[in-house]
Structure formats: structure tokens, C-alpha cells
Design a protein around this motif. Structure first.
Motif, PDB file in Angstrom:
ATOM      1  N   LEU A 132       8.156   0.208   2.700  1.00 23.98           N
ATOM      2  CA  LEU A 132       8.015  -1.018   2.020  1.00 23.98           C
ATOM      3  C   LEU A 132       9.148  -1.903   2.106  1.00 23.98           C
ATOM      4  CD1 LEU A 132       6.615  -2.101  -0.695  1.00 23.98           C
ATOM      5  CD2 LEU A 132       8.282  -0.908  -1.869  1.00 23.98           C
ATOM      6  N   ALA A 133      10.410  -1.338   2.315  1.00 26.27           N
ATOM      7  CA  ALA A 133      11.616  -2.340   2.691  1.00 26.27           C
ATOM      8  C   ALA A 133      11.090  -3.142   4.030  1.00 26.27           C
ATOM      9  CB  ALA A 133      12.908  -1.444   2.685  1.00 26.27           C
ATOM     10  N   GLY A 134      10.927  -2.422   5.027  1.00 22.57           N
ATOM     11  CA  GLY A 134      10.646  -2.890   6.230  1.00 22.57           C
ATOM     12  C   GLY A 134       9.431  -4.010   6.060  1.00 22.57           C
ATOM     13  N   GLN A 157       0.789  -1.223  -0.011  1.00 25.79           N
ATOM     14  CA  GLN A 157      -0.135  -0.113   0.050  1.00 25.79           C
ATOM     15  C   GLN A 157       0.709   1.403  -0.021  1.00 25.79           C
ATOM     16  OE1 GLN A 157      -2.549   0.067   3.399  1.00 25.79           O
ATOM     17  NE2 GLN A 157      -0.907   0.630   4.909  1.00 25.79           N
ATOM     18  N   GLU A 158       2.064   1.152   0.352  1.00 28.14           N
ATOM     19  CA  GLU A 158       3.019   2.441   0.220  1.00 28.14           C
ATOM     20  C   GLU A 158       3.266   2.728  -1.014  1.00 28.14           C
ATOM     21  OE1 GLU A 158       4.158   4.147   2.713  1.00 28.14           O
ATOM     22  OE2 GLU A 158       3.619   2.669   4.357  1.00 28.14           O
ATOM     23  N   ALA A 169      14.820   5.187   8.042  1.00 31.08           N
ATOM     24  CA  ALA A 169      15.028   4.066   9.361  1.00 31.08           C
ATOM     25  C   ALA A 169      13.812   4.207   9.871  1.00 31.08           C
ATOM     26  CB  ALA A 169      16.160   4.713  10.406  1.00 31.08           C
ATOM     27  N   ALA A 170      13.059   5.305  10.290  1.00 24.88           N
ATOM     28  CA  ALA A 170      11.709   5.236  10.972  1.00 24.88           C
ATOM     29  C   ALA A 170      10.662   4.516  10.042  1.00 24.88           C
ATOM     30  CB  ALA A 170      11.266   6.652  11.150  1.00 24.88           C
ATOM     31  N   GLY A 171      10.819   4.578   8.578  1.00 22.62           N
ATOM     32  CA  GLY A 171       9.925   3.958   7.793  1.00 22.62           C
ATOM     33  C   GLY A 171       9.792   2.419   8.120  1.00 22.62           C
ATOM     34  N   ILE A 172      11.003   1.884   8.625  1.00 15.94           N
ATOM     35  CA  ILE A 172      11.238   0.396   8.530  1.00 15.94           C
ATOM     36  C   ILE A 172      10.145  -0.283   9.412  1.00 15.94           C
ATOM     37  CG2 ILE A 172      12.870  -1.321   9.123  1.00 15.94           C
ATOM     38  CD1 ILE A 172      15.065   0.383   7.817  1.00 15.94           C
TER      39      ILE A 172
END
Length: 401
Positions: free
Chosen positions: A254-256, A145-146, A299-302
Motif C-alpha cells: 500500500l505504501a509503495g 486493493q491491499e 521492503a518487498a511489498g513496496i
């Protein structure tokens, strides 16, 4: 990643994910398009803000209501009706030359009739895959969904500024109808029947995991909205840096999600995932340099998509199947209110102390979410040795302590 490949080979999964992402794509476009259009026709950002507020109020009110209706009248009927009304309201916003109260009324109708695609698809998922695949499916959904939040604002801003705000709103209607029809006509939507809930409206919020998912979602999305306001304030509406930094934020999520979101979830998992978000956002306050912000927000997005995946999983695992759609409706409402609150608090702090105030707000929301997850960790079900399937309606609902 091999698990995700196996998941996408399951019949219908790839199609339903693509259909629901297309149907929900306008969610990342509508607010920005309405803002640009109403400002263009009225010359006032204040008027545009009022229309947006009316739209958001409509979405927040409608979420649990229209989701619950799917158990009464069926998913296809509710989705088709809301789709038709919403498309009509947005079309009217685009072509009607009127006064602010009329625009606000149309925005309210558009919000109230937003098709409950998110609640529908997350109710369908447990019926499409085996129990072992359900948690990875929620993770994949939260991650993909990102794409909406990366691409949709770019597309609609380009169309609105280069072609016009009316064509931008019409484009939303076209995607809404096309994507909505694709989703509604998917075989899974016709095959899955949500039983009529025997509980009174709102009673599902008495379930601790659902309430926690709603509160945590409110705080998590509040943090994300504050970040968006801060990035735009830092680099300006027209700055290329703003779009790139926000894209990096979403890419981190998305990566996280693809890397860690499928890990088995225990009572402390939410705290660990929100800890990543809170730590990354706290570091944004060190500097407003574009490289520093990009790195800390990545980093926060992970932690974001994995946290959202857990919100969806614990909601599904904690209620009867007949209550899942309404439960997801309440979770969605919490996130909508969080988005509005995050933007509002960040805006006030930006006016008072400058762009760094927005990052203070984002960190505050994230830390509050972390504290909730730590203090009430016992309210999250342990999914390390069980799947996230809803409780069958033929069985009693266990009490989670």
C-alpha cells in the motif's frame, strides 16, 4: 499525494473505487471461508482443498470468457447474471448437506460465475479521467486493493471461528450482493459501452505487452502466495504473528503504491519494481525471526502495488478498447494460476525442508519475474511520454517491438 487528492475530486472516481472495492471484498474472504466450512462439515482438509481447487479452476476459466461477454451483452447484464449465479452457489455451499462431489460442483459453479468486476472497472477507468490521470488511477487502484487482503481474511476468520462457518459464507453472499449491486448501479457502468471485439477469442494474448503482463502477474502473485504459505507455516494458523506479518506485507505494498506507483513508466520500470520485490524476498531467507520477516516483507511489498499498477497500465495502453476487458480477464487468470502454483510449490517445499522452503519458492518466483522483465524489456511500451489509454477501435493497432 496531491495528485491522488485531485484524482479523487474527479466526479465519480471516489464512488466507483469504493463500489468496486466493496464488490471485490469477498475475493479476500471466499477461499478461506470455503476451506474452513468444508473442513468443518467433512472433517478433512484434503476435501476442503479439492473444493477450493474446483473453485479456482472455475475462476481461471471464466475470467477471460465473462470479461469478453461484456462486449457482447453489456456490462450490467453480465455482471448481474454472474452475481446471481455466484451468490446462489455460495449460499448452496453454506446450507446444503451433501457429499464431496456436490460440494466440488458448487465450488466450480461459484468460480465460473465470479463477477468480472476487476475487468469491468479497469475498462471503465480510461473513460472517467483525462489521459494524465490514468496512470495514477491505476496506481491508486492497485494500492487500495491491499485493503481487501488486509481486512477480509481477519473479518472472515473471526466470523467463522466465533460465530460459525455457515454465517461466514452467508456474510460473503450479503457483501457480494450489496457491493455488486452498488457497482452495477453506478452510473459509469451504465454509460460505458464496450464495443464487440472483432478479434477471435484469445487473440489478444498475441500482443506482447498483454502476454508479458499475464506472465509477470503469474510470477508476482505466485511469489505472494508462497509468502502467505510460508508465514502461516512459520507461525501457525492460530498465531497472532502470522496475521501481523502478512498485514505488514500488505501495508508495504500500500505504501509503495501510494508513494511510487504513479511514477512515469518506461520499458525498464517493471524490472526495477520487481527488483525491489525480489531483493526483499531474498532477504527473508536469512532468518525466520518475526521482526526480520516483518521488515523484509515490508521492503518487498513496496514493489508489489507499483508492479501491479504497471501491469494494468501496459495492458490498457497496448490493446483496442474493445479488447481491454478480455485482456484484463487473461491477466486475472494468470494471477489466479500463479496463486495456486505458488501455494502448491511452497507446500511441497514446506513438507520437504520446513517453513524456509516457502521463502525459497517465493524468491524463485520473484527472481523469475525479474528475469522475464529484464530479458523482454522491449515488450513493455514506453509510457513516459504518453498516457495509458486504450487504442481507439477506429485506429490500427501498432506493432510493439
Amino acid at each position: 499525494m496531491a495528485g491522488y487528492r485531485d484524482l479523487l475530486r474527479t466526479p465519480g472516481v471516489g464512488r466507483i473505487i469504493a463500489a468496486q472495492l466493496t464488490a471485490r471484498f469477498p475475493n479476500g474472504m471466499t477461499s478461506l471461508a470455503i476451506l474452513l466450512h468444508i473442513e468443518h462439515v467433512t472433517g478433512s482438509y484434503g476435501a476442503a482443498g479439492l473444493v477450493l481447487a474446483a473453485t479456482s479452476v472455475g475462476q481461471a476459466v471464466a475470467g477471460p470468457v465473462t470479461s469478453r461477454w461484456m462486449g457482447v451483452w453489456g456490462m450490467r447484464r453480465v455482471l448481474t447474471l454472474t452475481l446471481a449465479v455466484c451468490a446462489s452457489a455460495i449460499t448452496a455451499l453454506a446450507v446444503v448437506d451433501s457429499v464431496l462431489p456436490v460440494y466440488m460442483g458448487l465450488g466450480l459453479v461459484a468460480g465460473l460465475s465470479t463477477p468480472p468486476v476487476q475487468s469491468a472497472v479497469r475498462t471503465i477507468y480510461p473513460k472517467m479521467v483525462n489521459s494524465r490521470q490514468l496512470t495514477p488511477l491505476f496506481s491508486l487502484d492497485a494500492s487500495l486493493q491491499e485493503i481487501i487482503w488486509i481486512l477480509a481474511p481477519v473479518v472472515i476468520t473471526f466470523v467463522a471461528t466465533q460465530v460459525g462457518t455457515v454465517p461466514a459464507l452467508i456474510l460473503i453472499v450479503v457483501i457480494l450482493i450489496g457491493g455488486g449491486a452498488w457497482f452495477i448501479l453506478s452510473p459509469e457502468v451504465g454509460r460505458v459501452r464496450i464495443p464487440r471485439s472483432r478479434r477471435s477469442f484469445g487473440k489478444v494474448l498475441a500482443k506482447p505487452p498483454v502476454l508479458l503482463a499475464t506472465v509477470v502477474g503469474f510470477l508476482l502473485i505466485g511469489a505472494c502466495s508462497a509468502v502467505e504459505a510460508g508465514v502461516v507455516s512459520t507461525f501457525g494458523h492460530g498465531g497472532l504473528e502470522a496475521g501481523l506479518v502478512l498485514a505488514v506485507f500488505s501495508i508495504g505494498s500500500l505504501a509503495g503504491g501510494l508513494s511510487f506507483g504513479h511514477i512515469p513508466m518506461g520499458p525498464w520500470s517493471m524490472a526495477r519494481r520487481l527488483g525491489i520485490v525480489a531483493a526483499g524476498l531474498a532477504l527473508t531467507m536469512v532468518s525466520l525471526n518475526v521482526w526480520w520477516l516483518g521488515g523484509t516483507l515490508f521492503a518487498a511489498g513496496i514493489g508489489i502495488a507499483p508492479a501491479l499498477a504497471m501491469i494494468f497500465a501496459v495492458t490498457s495502453a497496448s490493446v483496442k478498447f474493445s479488447d481491454t476487458a478480455e485482456a484484463y480477464g487473461w491477466v486475472g487468470t494468470g494471477q489466479l494460476i500463479g496463486a495456486a502454483a505458488g501455494s502448491a510449490v511452497a507446500g511441497l517445499l514446506i513438507d520437504g525442508v520446513g517453513p524456509q522452503g516457502a521463502y525459497w519458492a517465493a524468491s524463485g518466483f520473484a527472481i523469475a519475474g525479474l528475469l522475464v522483465a529484464v530479458l523482454f524489456f522491449r515488450g513493455f511500451p514506453d509510457l513516459r511520454h504518453r498516457d495509458a489509454s486504450p487504442i481507439p477501435d477506429t485506429e490500427p493497432v501498432p506493432t510493439i517491438t
